[in-house]
Design a protein around this motif. Structure first.
Motif, PDB file in Angstrom:
ATOM      1  N   GLU A 296       9.002   6.594   4.712  1.00 29.83           N
ATOM      2  CA  GLU A 296       8.929   5.436   5.602  1.00 29.83           C
ATOM      3  C   GLU A 296       8.482   4.199   4.839  1.00 29.83           C
ATOM      4  OE1 GLU A 296       6.230   6.290   8.811  1.00 29.83           O
ATOM      5  OE2 GLU A 296       4.472   6.040   7.571  1.00 29.83           O
ATOM      6  N   VAL A 297       8.979   3.061   5.313  1.00 32.87           N
ATOM      7  CA  VAL A 297       8.560   1.765   4.796  1.00 32.87           C
ATOM      8  C   VAL A 297       8.209   0.921   6.018  1.00 32.87           C
ATOM      9  CG1 VAL A 297       9.190  -0.294   3.489  1.00 32.87           C
ATOM     10  CG2 VAL A 297      10.078   1.931   2.780  1.00 32.87           C
ATOM     11  N   ASN A 298       6.931   0.753   6.259  1.00 36.11           N
ATOM     12  CA  ASN A 298       6.455  -0.060   7.376  1.00 36.11           C
ATOM     13  C   ASN A 298       6.275  -1.486   6.897  1.00 36.11           C
ATOM     14  OD1 ASN A 298       6.226   2.198   9.161  1.00 36.11           O
ATOM     15  ND2 ASN A 298       4.394   2.776   8.030  1.00 36.11           N
ATOM     16  N   ILE A 299       6.823  -2.441   7.644  1.00 34.46           N
ATOM     17  CA  ILE A 299       6.753  -3.847   7.236  1.00 34.46           C
ATOM     18  C   ILE A 299       6.037  -4.641   8.319  1.00 34.46           C
ATOM     19  CG2 ILE A 299       8.101  -5.913   6.696  1.00 34.46           C
ATOM     20  CD1 ILE A 299      10.295  -4.006   5.660  1.00 34.46           C
TER      21      ILE A 299
ATOM     22  N   LYS B 223       0.865  -1.179   0.000  1.00 30.51           N
ATOM     23  CA  LYS B 223       0.000   0.000   0.000  1.00 30.51           C
ATOM     24  C   LYS B 223       0.899   1.225   0.000  1.00 30.51           C
ATOM     25  CE  LYS B 223      -3.738   2.423   0.442  1.00 30.51           C
ATOM     26  NZ  LYS B 223      -4.008   3.102  -0.795  1.00 30.51           N
ATOM     27  N   ALA B 224       0.665   2.143  -0.921  1.00 28.39           N
ATOM     28  CA  ALA B 224       1.484   3.352  -1.025  1.00 28.39           C
ATOM     29  C   ALA B 224       0.607   4.592  -0.902  1.00 28.39           C
ATOM     30  CB  ALA B 224       2.219   3.380  -2.361  1.00 28.39           C
ATOM     31  N   GLU B 225       1.149   5.598  -0.264  1.00 25.50           N
ATOM     32  CA  GLU B 225       0.548   6.923  -0.248  1.00 25.50           C
ATOM     33  C   GLU B 225       1.554   7.846  -0.909  1.00 25.50           C
ATOM     34  OE1 GLU B 225      -0.913   8.284   3.560  1.00 25.50           O
ATOM     35  OE2 GLU B 225      -1.282   6.212   4.170  1.00 25.50           O
TER      36      GLU B 225
ATOM     37  N   LEU C 146       5.180   3.863   2.442  1.00 29.07           N
ATOM     38  CA  LEU C 146       4.776   2.523   2.019  1.00 29.07           C
ATOM     39  C   LEU C 146       4.496   1.626   3.211  1.00 29.07           C
ATOM     40  CD1 LEU C 146       7.586   2.332  -0.577  1.00 29.07           C
ATOM     41  CD2 LEU C 146       5.209   2.054  -1.184  1.00 29.07           C
ATOM     42  N   ASP C 147       3.481   0.774   3.061  1.00 25.75           N
ATOM     43  CA  ASP C 147       3.180  -0.280   4.016  1.00 25.75           C
ATOM     44  C   ASP C 147       3.264  -1.601   3.261  1.00 25.75           C
ATOM     45  OD1 ASP C 147       2.600   1.474   6.158  1.00 25.75           O
ATOM     46  OD2 ASP C 147       0.571   1.781   5.400  1.00 25.75           O
ATOM     47  N   LEU C 148       4.086  -2.527   3.766  1.00 27.58           N
ATOM     48  CA  LEU C 148       4.256  -3.828   3.129  1.00 27.58           C
ATOM     49  C   LEU C 148       3.857  -4.920   4.104  1.00 27.58           C
ATOM     50  CD1 LEU C 148       7.840  -3.366   1.624  1.00 27.58           C
ATOM     51  CD2 LEU C 148       5.670  -2.936   0.506  1.00 27.58           C
ATOM     52  N   GLU C 149       3.216  -5.953   3.587  1.00 26.19           N
ATOM     53  CA  GLU C 149       2.884  -7.127   4.375  1.00 26.19           C
ATOM     54  C   GLU C 149       3.555  -8.316   3.702  1.00 26.19           C
ATOM     55  OE1 GLU C 149      -1.015  -9.140   6.461  1.00 26.19           O
ATOM     56  OE2 GLU C 149      -1.274  -7.500   5.034  1.00 26.19           O
ATOM     57  N   ILE C 150       4.445  -8.989   4.459  1.00 30.27           N
ATOM     58  CA  ILE C 150       5.236 -10.054   3.857  1.00 30.27           C
ATOM     59  C   ILE C 150       5.102 -11.358   4.636  1.00 30.27           C
ATOM     60  CG2 ILE C 150       6.914  -8.421   2.917  1.00 30.27           C
ATOM     61  CD1 ILE C 150       8.873  -9.299   5.105  1.00 30.27           C
TER      62      ILE C 150
ATOM     63  N   ARG D  10      13.522  -3.143   3.246  1.00 29.15           N
ATOM     64  CA  ARG D  10      13.461  -1.682   3.359  1.00 29.15           C
ATOM     65  C   ARG D  10      14.492  -1.031   2.433  1.00 29.15           C
ATOM     66  NH1 ARG D  10      12.739  -2.119   8.575  1.00 29.15           N
ATOM     67  NH2 ARG D  10      10.558  -1.682   8.911  1.00 29.15           N
ATOM     68  N   GLU D  11      15.729  -1.517   2.497  1.00 32.20           N
ATOM     69  CA  GLU D  11      16.795  -0.940   1.671  1.00 32.20           C
ATOM     70  C   GLU D  11      16.505  -1.093   0.183  1.00 32.20           C
ATOM     71  OE1 GLU D  11      20.399  -2.847   2.919  1.00 32.20           O
ATOM     72  OE2 GLU D  11      20.535  -1.692   4.785  1.00 32.20           O
TER      73      GLU D  11
END
Length: 163
Positions: free
Chosen positions: A138-141, A91-93, A101-105, A121-122
């Motif tokens: 930000e990149v939330n995982i 999900k990106a804003e 970004l919010d990522l679900e892995i 993240r990198e």
């Protein structure tokens, strides 16, 4: 009546036929660098695709998305024309110059979750910033699952029971 070639010439050599001044250089239209004329907008979906591809490239990432979204994705993948969703679990804003970004892995069993999250993240930040020019703030995982070696994969297509 005879044609006189001088009738079409301006009397003053510094003036053109319409009377304009030839000694003045032409002015540039638009002003400034052409690369700065106009606006570029990047859709959320574009950033989501870039981030999804970059996250999947990291060793230890088994899949993207929650169990429910992977189940729906597996069904969609089997429908002709449905295709695999690169944006699943992303999900990106996107703003004018920044994105979050919010990522679900889902990670493979046995890997260091902290190391995988750092690598994701990198990789995501590098890919998104390089391709879009946006600053990733930000990149939330969220790690939603661990893929065990003996678990059947939701995304794998099984052989049909009937032939």
């Amino acid at each position: 009546m005879t044609d006189n070639p001088q009738w079409n010439r301006p009397e003053n050599p510094d003036k053109d036929a319409a009377g304009g001044d030839r000694s003045t250089p032409l002015t540039k239209r638009g002003g400034g660098d052409p690369a700065t004329r106009g606006r570029t907008t990047i859709a959320d979906g574009v950033v989501e695709k870039i981030a999804g591809m970059a996250a999947r490239d990291v060793v230890g990432v088994h899949a993207m998305g929650s169990g429910l979204s992977r189940t729906f994705g597996a069904v969609r993948d089997r429908v002709p024309g449905g295709g695999r969703s690169v944006t699943r679990g992303v999900k990106a804003e996107v703003g004018e110059s920044q994105t979050a970004l919010d990522l679900e892995i889902v990670v493979d069993y046995g890997v260091s979750i902290a190391d995988v999250a750092r690598d994701v993240r990198e990789n995501v930040v590098a890919a998104v910033e390089r391709m879009t020019g946006l600053e990733v703030v930000e990149v939330n995982i969220a790690v939603s699952d661990v893929k065990l070696p003996d678990e059947e994969d939701d995304d794998e297509q099984t052989e049909p029971r009937l032939q």
